[in-house]
Motif scaffolding. Structure first.
Motif, short mmCIF file in Angstrom:
data_model
loop_
_atom_site.label_atom_id
_atom_site.label_comp_id
_atom_site.label_asym_id
_atom_site.label_seq_id
_atom_site.Cartn_x
_atom_site.Cartn_y
_atom_site.Cartn_z
N ALA A 23 2.44 -0.30 -12.70
CA ALA A 23 2.82 0.69 -11.70
C ALA A 23 4.10 1.39 -12.14
CB ALA A 23 3.02 0.01 -10.35
N ILE A 71 -2.86 -3.42 -2.26
CA ILE A 71 -2.68 -4.36 -3.37
C ILE A 71 -2.28 -5.70 -2.77
CG2 ILE A 71 -1.37 -4.91 -5.45
CD1 ILE A 71 -0.88 -1.84 -5.70
N GLU A 107 0.88 -1.17 0.00
CA GLU A 107 0.00 0.00 0.00
C GLU A 107 0.92 1.22 0.00
OE1 GLU A 107 -4.16 0.97 1.90
OE2 GLU A 107 -2.58 1.17 3.42
N LEU A 151 -1.63 -5.60 -13.30
CA LEU A 151 -1.48 -4.27 -12.71
C LEU A 151 -0.21 -3.64 -13.27
CD1 LEU A 151 -2.34 -2.29 -10.31
CD2 LEU A 151 -0.54 -3.46 -9.03
N LEU A 185 5.53 3.18 -6.30
CA LEU A 185 4.70 1.97 -6.22
C LEU A 185 5.40 0.82 -6.94
CD1 LEU A 185 2.16 0.49 -5.38
CD2 LEU A 185 1.02 1.40 -7.42
N LYS A 227 -4.03 6.10 -4.94
CA LYS A 227 -4.70 5.73 -6.19
C LYS A 227 -5.05 4.24 -6.21
CE LYS A 227 -4.10 5.52 -11.18
NZ LYS A 227 -3.16 5.64 -12.29
N TYR A 228 -4.07 3.40 -5.84
CA TYR A 228 -4.28 1.96 -5.89
C TYR A 228 -4.76 1.38 -4.57
CZ TYR A 228 -2.15 1.77 -10.51
OH TYR A 228 -1.88 1.95 -11.83
#
Length: 159
Positions: free
Chosen positions: A122, A70, A62, A120, A126, A66-67
């Protein structure tokens, strides 16, 4: 909610390649929830299962709003690009920080807590955090990638 014990280097599990997760059940969900609570309690941005003594391919990150959280189960890297260099630390190496170069972009494929595959992409911090946690699943420690170590006062100025 349970706060788990974070394994510190030189625990052997930190340098082992982890086994794939094959059972997606309530125990896995509870483990991921406890890992997340442990990461937050330790003020980390990521945590991998070997850091709590479990040699399974599970990691959470984390690093930005935005995400959000995860959850990566059995993650694999699909693509890497670019380069970034910056400070890294690790909950298994308290108080130790070093400058590490990593790709600036990562695309991964992983499973969620229900076993469903997802992809995903990034960039930046991130991407760095995801790669750091994925390294743990392969028994690779950030200390093997450090260009130079930071003195404690240097990090406070930069960070």
């Amino acid at each position: 909610m349970s706060i788990l014990n974070i394994v510190k280097y030189p625990a052997e599990v930190l340098e082992q390649k982890c086994d794939s997760v094959t059972v997606f059940d309530k125990r896995l969900v509870r483990l991921i929830t406890n890992m997340y609570d442990t990461m937050l309690e330790a003020d980390g941005v990521g945590l991998a299962a070997p850091q709590i003594g479990i040699a399974k391919r599970i990691a959470i990150v984390e690093a930005d709003e935005k995400y959000g959280k995860i959850e990566m189960i059995n993650p694999e890297i699909i693509e890497l690009a670019g380069e970034q260099t910056g400070p890294e630390g690790c909950l298994s190496f308290p108080g130790l920080y070093g400058e590490v170069s990593r790709p600036n972009y990562v695309k991964i494929r992983a499973q969620n807590r229900k076993g469903k595959w997802y992809e995903l992409e990034a960039k930046g911090f991130l991407a760095r955090a995801i790669q750091h946690e994925m390294d743990h699943l392969n028994g690779v420690l950030f200390t093997s990638k450090v260009i130079r170590y930071y003195e404690e006062n240097e990090l406070e100025v930069e960070g």
